[in-house]
Design a protein around this motif. Structure first.
Motif, PDB file in Angstrom:
ATOM      1  N   PHE A   1      25.964  -2.561  -6.302  1.00  0.00           N
ATOM      2  CA  PHE A   1      24.630  -2.722  -5.874  1.00  0.00           C
ATOM      3  C   PHE A   1      24.081  -2.001  -4.801  1.00  0.00           C
ATOM      4  O   PHE A   1      22.886  -1.485  -5.649  1.00  0.00           O
ATOM      5  N   LEU A   2      24.342  -1.813  -3.924  1.00  0.00           N
ATOM      6  CA  LEU A   2      23.171  -1.223  -2.581  1.00  0.00           C
ATOM      7  C   LEU A   2      23.112  -0.502  -2.977  1.00  0.00           C
ATOM      8  O   LEU A   2      22.172   0.516  -2.349  1.00  0.00           O
ATOM      9  N   LEU A   3      23.766   0.780  -3.822  1.00  0.00           N
ATOM     10  CA  LEU A   3      23.358   1.938  -3.702  1.00  0.00           C
ATOM     11  C   LEU A   3      22.411   2.268  -4.449  1.00  0.00           C
ATOM     12  O   LEU A   3      21.795   2.924  -4.555  1.00  0.00           O
ATOM     13  N   TRP A   4      22.923   1.550  -5.778  1.00  0.00           N
ATOM     14  CA  TRP A   4      21.820   1.896  -6.544  1.00  0.00           C
ATOM     15  C   TRP A   4      20.657   1.333  -6.198  1.00  0.00           C
ATOM     16  O   TRP A   4      19.163   2.080  -6.842  1.00  0.00           O
ATOM     17  N   LEU A   5      20.073   0.042  -4.874  1.00  0.00           N
ATOM     18  CA  LEU A   5      18.855  -0.155  -4.705  1.00  0.00           C
ATOM     19  C   LEU A   5      18.363   1.161  -3.662  1.00  0.00           C
ATOM     20  O   LEU A   5      17.129   0.772  -3.769  1.00  0.00           O
ATOM     21  N   GLY A   6      19.834   1.685  -2.535  1.00  0.00           N
ATOM     22  CA  GLY A   6      19.193   2.461  -2.013  1.00  0.00           C
ATOM     23  C   GLY A   6      18.787   2.951  -2.308  1.00  0.00           C
ATOM     24  O   GLY A   6      17.642   4.402  -2.478  1.00  0.00           O
ATOM     25  N   ILE A   7      19.171   4.162  -3.548  1.00  0.00           N
ATOM     26  CA  ILE A   7      18.833   4.812  -4.637  1.00  0.00           C
ATOM     27  C   ILE A   7      16.885   4.742  -4.707  1.00  0.00           C
ATOM     28  O   ILE A   7      16.097   5.152  -5.173  1.00  0.00           O
ATOM     29  N   ALA A   8      17.039   3.183  -6.096  1.00  0.00           N
ATOM     30  CA  ALA A   8      15.508   3.050  -6.391  1.00  0.00           C
ATOM     31  C   ALA A   8      14.631   3.295  -4.602  1.00  0.00           C
ATOM     32  O   ALA A   8      13.501   3.801  -5.338  1.00  0.00           O
ATOM     33  N   GLY A   9      15.224   2.537  -3.485  1.00  0.00           N
ATOM     34  CA  GLY A   9      13.813   2.703  -3.177  1.00  0.00           C
ATOM     35  C   GLY A   9      13.741   3.956  -2.365  1.00  0.00           C
ATOM     36  O   GLY A   9      12.669   4.476  -1.406  1.00  0.00           O
ATOM     37  N   ILE A  10      14.597   5.358  -1.718  1.00  0.00           N
ATOM     38  CA  ILE A  10      14.356   6.503  -1.963  1.00  0.00           C
ATOM     39  C   ILE A  10      13.136   7.091  -2.834  1.00  0.00           C
ATOM     40  O   ILE A  10      12.183   7.574  -2.666  1.00  0.00           O
ATOM     41  N   VAL A  11      13.468   6.898  -4.136  1.00  0.00           N
ATOM     42  CA  VAL A  11      12.766   7.344  -5.286  1.00  0.00           C
ATOM     43  C   VAL A  11      11.261   6.565  -5.499  1.00  0.00           C
ATOM     44  O   VAL A  11      10.527   7.363  -5.070  1.00  0.00           O
ATOM     45  N   THR A  12      11.025   5.452  -4.919  1.00  0.00           N
ATOM     46  CA  THR A  12      10.215   4.791  -4.843  1.00  0.00           C
ATOM     47  C   THR A  12       9.259   5.270  -3.589  1.00  0.00           C
ATOM     48  O   THR A  12       8.190   5.949  -3.993  1.00  0.00           O
ATOM     49  N   GLY A  13       9.787   5.672  -2.567  1.00  0.00           N
ATOM     50  CA  GLY A  13       9.063   6.615  -1.283  1.00  0.00           C
ATOM     51  C   GLY A  13       9.036   8.269  -1.066  1.00  0.00           C
ATOM     52  O   GLY A  13       7.682   8.480  -1.663  1.00  0.00           O
ATOM     53  N   LEU A  14       9.343   8.443  -2.436  1.00  0.00           N
ATOM     54  CA  LEU A  14       8.801   9.974  -2.784  1.00  0.00           C
ATOM     55  C   LEU A  14       7.944   9.605  -3.706  1.00  0.00           C
ATOM     56  O   LEU A  14       7.360  10.774  -4.460  1.00  0.00           O
ATOM     57  N   ALA A  15       8.078   8.555  -4.515  1.00  0.00           N
ATOM     58  CA  ALA A  15       7.614   8.931  -5.356  1.00  0.00           C
ATOM     59  C   ALA A  15       6.034   7.988  -5.001  1.00  0.00           C
ATOM     60  O   ALA A  15       4.679   8.848  -5.697  1.00  0.00           O
ATOM     61  N   ALA A  16       5.754   7.290  -4.089  1.00  0.00           N
ATOM     62  CA  ALA A  16       4.558   7.053  -2.936  1.00  0.00           C
ATOM     63  C   ALA A  16       3.710   8.539  -2.626  1.00  0.00           C
ATOM     64  O   ALA A  16       2.818   8.772  -2.164  1.00  0.00           O
TER      65      ALA A  16
ATOM     66  N   ILE B   1      20.839   0.046 -11.869  1.00  0.00           N
ATOM     67  CA  ILE B   1      21.493  -0.720 -12.146  1.00  0.00           C
ATOM     68  C   ILE B   1      22.457  -1.258 -13.797  1.00  0.00           C
ATOM     69  O   ILE B   1      24.559  -1.089 -14.023  1.00  0.00           O
ATOM     70  N   PHE B   2      22.032  -1.057 -14.598  1.00  0.00           N
ATOM     71  CA  PHE B   2      21.891  -1.584 -15.639  1.00  0.00           C
ATOM     72  C   PHE B   2      21.957  -0.032 -16.312  1.00  0.00           C
ATOM     73  O   PHE B   2      23.568  -0.478 -17.094  1.00  0.00           O
ATOM     74  N   ALA B   3      22.327   1.272 -16.279  1.00  0.00           N
ATOM     75  CA  ALA B   3      22.548   2.472 -16.401  1.00  0.00           C
ATOM     76  C   ALA B   3      24.501   2.046 -15.950  1.00  0.00           C
ATOM     77  O   ALA B   3      25.187   2.980 -16.459  1.00  0.00           O
ATOM     78  N   TRP B   4      24.089   1.452 -14.325  1.00  0.00           N
ATOM     79  CA  TRP B   4      25.780   1.863 -13.798  1.00  0.00           C
ATOM     80  C   TRP B   4      26.592   0.761 -14.877  1.00  0.00           C
ATOM     81  O   TRP B   4      28.180   1.626 -14.902  1.00  0.00           O
ATOM     82  N   LEU B   5      26.189  -0.278 -15.215  1.00  0.00           N
ATOM     83  CA  LEU B   5      27.144  -1.158 -15.276  1.00  0.00           C
ATOM     84  C   LEU B   5      27.083  -0.609 -16.921  1.00  0.00           C
ATOM     85  O   LEU B   5      28.718  -0.567 -17.396  1.00  0.00           O
ATOM     86  N   ARG B   6      26.467   0.091 -17.300  1.00  0.00           N
ATOM     87  CA  ARG B   6      26.541   0.515 -19.113  1.00  0.00           C
ATOM     88  C   ARG B   6      27.287   1.547 -19.417  1.00  0.00           C
ATOM     89  O   ARG B   6      28.704   2.114 -20.092  1.00  0.00           O
ATOM     90  N   PHE B   7      27.269   2.593 -18.343  1.00  0.00           N
ATOM     91  CA  PHE B   7      27.803   3.956 -18.371  1.00  0.00           C
ATOM     92  C   PHE B   7      28.820   4.090 -17.807  1.00  0.00           C
ATOM     93  O   PHE B   7      30.314   4.925 -18.749  1.00  0.00           O
ATOM     94  N   PHE B   8      28.927   3.793 -16.380  1.00  0.00           N
ATOM     95  CA  PHE B   8      29.820   4.006 -15.497  1.00  0.00           C
ATOM     96  C   PHE B   8      31.918   3.130 -15.456  1.00  0.00           C
ATOM     97  O   PHE B   8      32.314   3.444 -15.162  1.00  0.00           O
TER      98      PHE B   8
END
Length: 149
Positions: free
Chosen positions: A33-48, A70-77
């Motif tokens: 789960f920290l992987l997906w939170l980290g990616i979300a943080g980087i994308v948020t920074g790039l969007a800002a 996280i939901f995409a990871w749980l659903r697909f992977f």
């Protein structure tokens, strides 16, 4: 308040740094789960960086991206079947289904014992005398389900 001050002082770079820290923590504390939170943080920074966003909008974007990731990871992977060359690893009882053996002890009251390979197994099935040839037809946990062969 230190987090808010940090975000205000460094702007979008704070999200990117936080995302990289979360990715590094994923290496130390595996769980996914920290992987997906980290990616979300980087994308948020790039969007800002691309479009200036207020602090509440940044937090909202981070939260939404985290949940989606996280939901995409749980659903697909995680839902994919695991391909393995050892499908019965750690499932010894299921591996024995279909084999035939000779009872060492009689089956009385629905339960008995059977020595197979290097293990004494508890068996369940119809009452049978010792020495009867049986076939393993299933497994219920560590109890082998048998029938007369």
């Amino acid at each position: 308040m230190q987090i808010v001050d940090f975000l205000l002082a460094y702007g979008p770079w704070a999200w990117i740094i936080a995302g990289l820290i979360l990715l590094a923590l994923e290496l130390v504390i595996p769980g996914g789960f920290l992987l997906w939170l980290g990616i979300a943080g980087i994308v948020t920074g790039l969007a800002a960086m691309i479009q200036p966003l207020s602090l509440p909008m940044q937090w909202g974007l981070f939260g939404i991206l985290s949940l989606i990731a996280i939901f995409a990871w749980l659903r697909f992977f995680r839902a994919r079947p695991q391909v393995t060359d050892r499908p019965y690893l750690n499932r010894r009882a299921e591996r024995l289904v279909g084999r035939e053996a000779v009872l060492d002890d009689p089956v009385a009251g629905g339960y008995g014992r059977l020595v197979l390979e290097d293990t004494v197994w508890r068996v369940a099935g119809p009452d049978l005398p010792a020495g009867t040839r049986v076939k393993i037809v299933g497994a219920d946990g560590t109890v082998l389900l048998i029938e007369a062969a």
